[in-house]
Design an enzyme around this catalytic site. Structure first.
Site, PDB file in Angstrom:
ATOM      1  N   GLU A  71     -10.195 -21.703  -4.230  1.00 32.50           N
ATOM      2  CA  GLU A  71      -8.873 -22.030  -4.783  1.00 32.50           C
ATOM      3  C   GLU A  71      -8.331 -20.770  -5.435  1.00 32.50           C
ATOM      4  OE1 GLU A  71      -7.156 -24.848  -4.686  1.00 32.50           O
ATOM      5  OE2 GLU A  71      -8.672 -26.135  -3.793  1.00 32.50           O
ATOM      6  N   CYS A  93      -2.124 -20.668 -12.003  1.00 32.61           N
ATOM      7  CA  CYS A  93      -1.957 -20.534 -10.551  1.00 32.61           C
ATOM      8  C   CYS A  93      -0.791 -21.362 -10.043  1.00 32.61           C
ATOM      9  CB  CYS A  93      -3.237 -20.963  -9.854  1.00 32.61           C
ATOM     10  SG  CYS A  93      -3.776 -22.584 -10.391  1.00 32.61           S
TER      11      CYS A  93
HETATM   12  P1  NDP Z   1     -11.642 -13.374 -10.836  1.00 33.10           P
HETATM   13  O1  NDP Z   1     -11.590 -13.688  -9.400  1.00 33.10           O
HETATM   14  O2  NDP Z   1     -11.741 -11.970 -11.266  1.00 33.10           O
HETATM   15  O3  NDP Z   1     -12.847 -14.145 -11.577  1.00 33.10           O
HETATM   16  C1  NDP Z   1     -13.131 -15.477 -11.325  1.00 33.10           C
HETATM   17  C2  NDP Z   1     -14.620 -15.715 -11.449  1.00 33.10           C
HETATM   18  O4  NDP Z   1     -15.305 -14.956 -10.465  1.00 33.10           O
HETATM   19  C3  NDP Z   1     -15.226 -15.320 -12.794  1.00 33.10           C
HETATM   20  O5  NDP Z   1     -16.239 -16.232 -13.118  1.00 33.10           O
HETATM   21  C4  NDP Z   1     -15.816 -13.954 -12.490  1.00 33.10           C
HETATM   22  O6  NDP Z   1     -16.895 -13.614 -13.335  1.00 33.10           O
HETATM   23  C5  NDP Z   1     -16.319 -14.156 -11.088  1.00 33.10           C
HETATM   24  N1  NDP Z   1     -16.465 -12.906 -10.354  1.00 33.10           N
HETATM   25  C6  NDP Z   1     -15.882 -11.709 -10.590  1.00 33.10           C
HETATM   26  N2  NDP Z   1     -16.250 -10.814  -9.664  1.00 33.10           N
HETATM   27  C7  NDP Z   1     -17.087 -11.458  -8.827  1.00 33.10           C
HETATM   28  C8  NDP Z   1     -17.768 -11.085  -7.650  1.00 33.10           C
HETATM   29  N3  NDP Z   1     -17.676  -9.853  -7.132  1.00 33.10           N
HETATM   30  N4  NDP Z   1     -18.523 -12.012  -7.031  1.00 33.10           N
HETATM   31  C9  NDP Z   1     -18.614 -13.251  -7.501  1.00 33.10           C
HETATM   32  N5  NDP Z   1     -17.995 -13.684  -8.619  1.00 33.10           N
HETATM   33  C10 NDP Z   1     -17.223 -12.792  -9.260  1.00 33.10           C
HETATM   34  O7  NDP Z   1     -10.334 -14.082 -11.357  1.00 33.10           O
HETATM   35  P2  NDP Z   1      -9.681 -14.052 -12.751  1.00 33.10           P
HETATM   36  O8  NDP Z   1     -10.685 -14.404 -13.773  1.00 33.10           O
HETATM   37  O9  NDP Z   1      -8.936 -12.779 -12.919  1.00 33.10           O
HETATM   38  O10 NDP Z   1      -8.666 -15.305 -12.609  1.00 33.10           O
HETATM   39  C11 NDP Z   1      -7.385 -15.167 -12.239  1.00 33.10           C
HETATM   40  C12 NDP Z   1      -7.163 -15.520 -10.779  1.00 33.10           C
HETATM   41  O11 NDP Z   1      -7.576 -16.838 -10.477  1.00 33.10           O
HETATM   42  C13 NDP Z   1      -5.705 -15.471 -10.450  1.00 33.10           C
HETATM   43  O12 NDP Z   1      -5.458 -14.812  -9.241  1.00 33.10           O
HETATM   44  C14 NDP Z   1      -5.307 -16.943 -10.330  1.00 33.10           C
HETATM   45  O13 NDP Z   1      -4.200 -17.240  -9.592  1.00 33.10           O
HETATM   46  C15 NDP Z   1      -6.537 -17.560  -9.804  1.00 33.10           C
HETATM   47  N6  NDP Z   1      -6.558 -18.957 -10.163  1.00 33.10           N
HETATM   48  C16 NDP Z   1      -6.430 -19.927  -9.209  1.00 33.10           C
HETATM   49  C17 NDP Z   1      -6.410 -21.260  -9.543  1.00 33.10           C
HETATM   50  C18 NDP Z   1      -6.365 -22.335  -8.514  1.00 33.10           C
HETATM   51  O14 NDP Z   1      -6.661 -23.472  -8.808  1.00 33.10           O
HETATM   52  N7  NDP Z   1      -6.027 -22.058  -7.292  1.00 33.10           N
HETATM   53  C19 NDP Z   1      -6.473 -21.692 -10.916  1.00 33.10           C
HETATM   54  C20 NDP Z   1      -6.641 -20.618 -11.837  1.00 33.10           C
HETATM   55  C21 NDP Z   1      -6.678 -19.299 -11.450  1.00 33.10           C
HETATM   56  P3  NDP Z   1     -16.687 -12.553 -14.533  1.00 33.10           P
HETATM   57  O15 NDP Z   1     -15.687 -13.203 -15.427  1.00 33.10           O
HETATM   58  O16 NDP Z   1     -18.031 -12.447 -15.115  1.00 33.10           O
HETATM   59  O17 NDP Z   1     -16.183 -11.293 -13.916  1.00 33.10           O
END
Ligand code: NDP
Length: 467
Positions: A253, A287
């Protein structure tokens, strides 16, 4: 800030129903400034392996538990979460800055999801298809997919884990959560409350720590059957490269670039309300945000005026991250340099922003083409409905769209042509537990919530009985 929740010094891993200490601990930043809030355990690949193995073992037992018993256990968990709703909201407020009323609303809606899936758990039933006699035919058995690895972001830290946990438990799956490093506490507590609510030890586990390190260990683990991810497209693509070749189930998502299509007979008070609430909710870090209001030329001026009037009365919570603030400033600068008119959008302090209203911005301006994820609403003009629909569908996103119009039949005809998994007609409320939430196009793969969101954690078995 008025929260009174007590924050522990350290949050260990939750594996097998126990608190597990680690050698390394990561600080959790305070979005209101000052000293770090606390520290969370930094999981290693060995911790991931331990959590997945225990989830796999306990999950086998949970999968055999009759659906009615699973339903009772999940409902009990839901009631424990209800009792701690205020605490969860306060944790979220403290760790990522979401204003308390918004945090309370997120928790309340998220807990509805748990109760909904507790009820759905009873309906995970075997069905019999007709054979030539009562002893022959086909049994369709909904088996759980297995161990689910959940990776969630910081912007809706309670909702986004529960959208996965509720249906996963209802389907009979076990769960390993990896919350975001920026806001791990409320999600961690959601998992700890599963233990306190008496769900089997090890059914729900929580691993904090470095995203890429923990994410890779989860997405490549042979015992993980499904990775359920919400977050950025960049990370989704990375997870897909790990999980894809290993043939794991995936739900991704991702972000959106929400259009609000205004029809000529729309109620402009409603248009302004939708734009203000959904454009600036969670300081734009949502989002489902309204990012582009697409209006007929004769209404644009009036719409800008109304949104601008409401915008000036808003006071946003702090941005959850410094990089969010920097991104906002960069987007505003890019729009200004390219000739757009920007109202507001200034920094109030190091983490707080004024909501921004942008007009005269065309394709080629970054905030028009890419998800801002900061408090920016752009108003665009389109001469006719076909042009407005084309603009709504132009970017490679398809999460949530909005349409406002007077003639409901015409409005619905336009709504169904918006290429988004959710289209909201004449209002702003997006999510409900019983309806699917899916990203189309670049906004994702798979579905959450509703009956489809439950079936996403099921693999079907056909028992062909030829007695
Ligand atoms: P990220 O994709 O950076 O992080 C999301 C999660 O993934 C965190 O738990 C993060 O851990 C983890 N993560 C980071 N790098 C990796 C990797 N290489 N491999 C596996 N896991 C990883 O997103 P953001 O936190 O910046 O969130 C914002 C984004 O999420 C926006 O683009 C937004 O639109 C989207 N979003 C979508 C929603 C939906 O329902 N469609 C709802 C809410 C947000 P860590 O924090 O430890 O880096």
């Amino acid at each position: 800030m008025s929260a009174s929740v007590s924050i522990r010094d350290r949050y260990p891993l939750l594996i097998g129903g126990r608190h597990v200490e680690t050698d390394r601990w990561d600080p959790v930043d305070d979005p209101f400034g000052g000293a770090d809030l606390c520290a969370v355990a930094a999981a290693t690949p060995d911790d991931v392996d331990a959590a997945v193995r225990v989830a796999d073992a306990v999950g086998a037992e949970w999968a055999r538990t009759p659906p009615t018993e699973r339903a009772i256990a999940i409902e009990r968990y839901g009631r424990v979460l209800d009792e701690h709703a205020g605490e969860l909201a306060e944790l979220m407020h403290r760790e990522m800055g979401k204003p308390l009323p918004e945090a309370n609303a997120e928790v309340a809606r998220a807990l509805e999801v748990v109760h909904y899936f507790a009820a759905e758990a009873e309906r995970v039933l075997i069905s019999q298809l007709p054979g030539t006699s009562i002893t022959t035919g086909s049994l369709m058995r909904p088996a759980p997919v297995g161990v689910v690895a959940s990776i969630t972001p910081w912007n809706f830290p309670v909702a986004l884990i529960l959208w996965k946990l509720g249906p996963a438990l209802a389907a009979g799956c076990s769960f390993v959560a990896k919350p975001a490093s920026e806001a791990p506490l409320a999600a961690w507590r959601v998992c700890e409350l599963a233990i306190e609510a008496g769900l089997p030890d090890g059914l729900v586990n929580c691993l904090t720590g470095d995203g890429p390190l923990v994410g890779e260990a989860l997405a490549t683990h042979p015992k993980v059957a499904k990775v359920a991810f919400t977050g950025s497209r960049r990370v989704a693509e990375q997870i897909a490269t790990w999980a894809g070749p290993r043939l794991k189930a995936l739900s991704l998502e991702l972000g959106g670039h929400g259009p609000l299509v205004v029809l000529p007979d729309a109620d402009l008070d409603q248009v302004a309300e939708v734009a203000l609430i959904q454009g600036y909710a969670n300081a734009g870090q949502a989002c489902y945000s309204v990012n582009r209001v697409i209006a007929p030329p004769n209404l644009t001026g009036e719409i800008i005026e109304r949104i601008d009037e409401g915008r000036q009365k808003l006071e946003l919570g702090p941005m959850a991250t410094d990089r969010g603030v920097q991104r906002h400033m960069r987007l505003i600068e890019d729009a200004t340099l390219k000739g757009a008119t920007v109202r507001g959008g200034e920094a109030v302090d190091s983490r707080r922003l004024e909501p921004a209203l942008v007009s005269d911005a065309e394709v080629g301006v970054e905030l028009i083409d890419e998800e801002p994820f900061t408090p920016i609403v752009a108003v665009m003009t389109n001469d006719d409905i076909e042009g407005a629909i084309a603009e709504a569908n132009r970017p490679d996103y398809g999460l949530v769209g909005y349409v406002c119009g007077g003639d409901l039949r015409r409005t619905l005809q336009v709504a169904e042509r918006i290429e988004c998994g959710t289209v909201v007609v004449n209002g702003w409320r997006v999510v409900t537990a019983y309806a699917p939430y899916a990203g189309w196009k670049g906004s994702g793969v798979g579905v959450e919530l509703g009956r489809p969101g439950l079936e996403a954690f099921i693999r079907w078995q056909h028992l062909r009985v030829l007695a």
